[in-house]
Write an enzyme that holds these catalytic residues in place. Structure first.
Site, PDB file in Angstrom:
ATOM      1  N   CYS A 337      12.798  -4.422 -13.787  1.00  0.00           N
ATOM      2  CA  CYS A 337      12.190  -3.148 -13.168  1.00  0.00           C
ATOM      3  C   CYS A 337      12.954  -2.348 -13.347  1.00  0.00           C
ATOM      4  O   CYS A 337      13.154  -1.477 -14.480  1.00  0.00           O
ATOM      5  CB  CYS A 337      11.839  -3.240 -11.900  1.00  0.00           C
ATOM      6  SG  CYS A 337      10.347  -2.280 -11.290  1.00  0.00           S
ATOM      7  N   HIS A 444       8.668  -8.807 -11.253  1.00  0.00           N
ATOM      8  CA  HIS A 444       9.517  -9.260  -9.969  1.00  0.00           C
ATOM      9  C   HIS A 444       9.164 -11.016  -9.477  1.00  0.00           C
ATOM     10  O   HIS A 444       8.053 -11.210  -9.904  1.00  0.00           O
ATOM     11  CB  HIS A 444       9.434  -8.596  -8.626  1.00  0.00           C
ATOM     12  CG  HIS A 444       9.999  -7.208  -8.838  1.00  0.00           C
ATOM     13  ND1 HIS A 444      11.180  -6.834  -8.747  1.00  0.00           N
ATOM     14  CD2 HIS A 444       9.359  -5.956  -9.076  1.00  0.00           C
ATOM     15  CE1 HIS A 444      11.537  -5.313  -9.077  1.00  0.00           C
ATOM     16  NE2 HIS A 444      10.235  -4.834  -8.833  1.00  0.00           N
TER      17      HIS A 444
END
Length: 501
Positions: A337, A444
């Protein structure tokens, strides 16, 4: 006020932050599940950048997701209706029932957000109560912060609203346990004190018989029974607060490969790394800005709540130059991310999503290790995903997205770059002639996919001349269940809840 509950709620309060409320509430959920009840975890307000995304694409604290799994339930944002995600400079993003509703300075929070926060809490409760189980409530910090108590959303106000049976947890490891307990209770009003039905002494080292006189004294002075004394437990779950990251210890003392992780000042979603910490073939090492990177077998740059500000920290301390030098020497790098965004050529923030003040630049240079440009938009992407990954091999993986930034390739045809997924915007990787790689993903939870994690580790092992791993001793989900059971076994052995359930 009891609102017609079939089962009296239990609430876990603490004499301070870090007293052990989260793990004790987690253990109670599994304990009651074993007894045939349906526990329902709930924390009215949490402050954490370690988040989870539920099946409806809504954010919640990871700790309540963990408690939900312990209770045998699917996590849902109603279990954590108010989530504050610190951005730095005393500012937090405000999440109500899983959706971002604004930002707030700490000094203005109670004035601006108290009423709407309480409404979100009541809405979350109303939905959860339809499950017809027993609410297991977790408080936050101390319930008797006198300067804040009149605006406290998630401790005694909630306990009185639900007429909950409360358990007070004190951490004896910190010292001053008698003062912790007596002082906390002394600061309660009579109608609050009557809700405290039991006390738990947490993190006790040594022979519990040595504390028998202490138990007698506490019960005599407070009139409240001590339900048990919990021994010191190893850190078996991701810490709730990133300040505790350096305390995370590995059970493993022998390892084949070393993974270095950048401890970003505003690190988020560090539970992404949990599967790696319990892997017996890996040694994990945290690197803080200003420290020497060394020569790890692979470097991970995790998520960040403020990517641009954390990138500035890496630049100012020289750690970004160390990372680029490491890449030039053929090091393996993987970003998640915000970590992926930092590896790109530029990060553009037209709506000031990643900027704290007006002087922040619109366009910021990345480390230029991946040919991508990131633009931070106004709408946050939050969703669970099951997608096909193409590297290191082709398979389905699960995870979740949670980001404002959108990344795109820049002149991608000029690079030998691989899209990690069929949806190319989820991540990329460059494999080099020396068999090293630089890449990253927005997904994630990628390391929770056991087969993908094994293939990823084998890329590193192969380059180091080590044999490939053919399987893991235990998959991640089974290991998590085992740890939840071990936690609950210790709780059941040392605590008697009969007086409060």
């Amino acid at each position: 006020m009891n609102i017609g509950l079939k089962h009296t709620p239990l609430m876990v309060l603490g004499t301070s932050s870090g007293a052990g409320k989260t793990l004790i509430a987690t253990a109670i959920c599994r304990y009651l599940k074993r007894k045939g009840e349906q526990p329902i975890p709930f924390k009215g307000q949490n402050m954490s950048n370690n988040a989870w995304v539920d099946t409806k694409g809504r954010e919640m604290a990871y700790s309540q997701a963990l408690q939900s799994w312990s209770a045998g339930l699917e996590p849902s944002a109603e279990m954590n209706p108010v989530l504050l995600k610190p951005k730095g400079d005393c500012t937090s993003e405000v999440i109500h029932l899983g959706k971002s509703v604004g930002t707030s300075k700490a000094i203005n929070y109670y004035e601006d957000w108290f009423e709407s926060g309480w409404e979100a809490i009541k809405k979350g409760l109303a939905i959860l109560l339809k499950k017809n189980g027993r609410l297991i409530l977790e408080g936050a910090g101390s319930p008797v912060e006198v300067n804040l108590q009149h605006k406290d959303l998630t401790n005694l106000k909630l306990a009185k609203f639900l007429n909950a049976n409360c358990i007070l947890v004190a951490d004896i490891e910190r010292g001053g346990v008698f003062a912790q307990i007596i002082g906390t209770i002394a600061l309660m009003k009579p109608d609050e004190k009557r809700l405290i039905k039991g006390i738990i002494i947490n993190r006790f080292r040594g022979d519990k018989a040595l504390f028998e006189s202490g138990v007698t004294w506490i019960e005599k002075e407070t009139g409240i029974p001590v339900l048990g004394i919990l021994p010191w437990l190893k850190e078996i779950f991701p810490p709730e607060d990133s300040l505790d990251l350096f305390e995370r210890k590995q059970i493993n003392q022998t390892a084949d490969i070393e993974i270095a992780i950048i401890k970003l000042p505003r690190i988020s979603n560090f539970s992404d790394l949990d599967p790696l910490f319990s892997d017996s073939s890996i040694e994990m090492r945290w690197i803080e800005p200003g420290q020497n990177l060394g020569e790890p077998d692979v470097l991970i740059i995790p998520g960040s709540k403020q990517t641009i500000k954390d990138l500035e920290s890496l630049n100012k301390t020289g750690l970004s130059n160390q990372i680029k030098d490491y890449a030039k020497k053929g090091g393996n790098i993987f970003g998640i991310c915000g970590g992926l965004q930092m590896l790109g050529q530029s990060l553009e923030d037209p709506y000031k999503q990643e900027s704290i003040n007006e002087k922040s630049k619109f366009s910021n240079k990345g480390m230029n290790l991946l040919p991508i440009k990131t633009t931070f938009g106004e709408i946050k992407q939050t969703s669970q995903r099951e997608v096909r990954v193409t590297w290191p091999n082709s398979q389905n993986v699960k995870g979740f997205e949670m980001h404002y930034g959108e990344s795109d390739l820049i002149n991608g045809k000029n690079y030998d770059i691989i899209s990690l997924f069929k949806n190319s915007s989820l991540g990329w990787v460059i494999e080099r002639e020396n068999k090293s790689f630089i890449g990253g993903t927005y997904l994630h939870g990628i390391f929770e996919n056991d087969e993908w994690r094994r293939q990823w580790i084998n890329k590193i092992r192969q380059r180091k001349g080590l044999n490939k791993l053919t399987t893991f001793e235990e998959n991640h989900l089974d290991k998590r269940e085992k740890l939840l059971d071990l936690l609950t076994d210790a709780f059941e052995k040392n605590v008697n809840l009969d007086k409060v359930v």
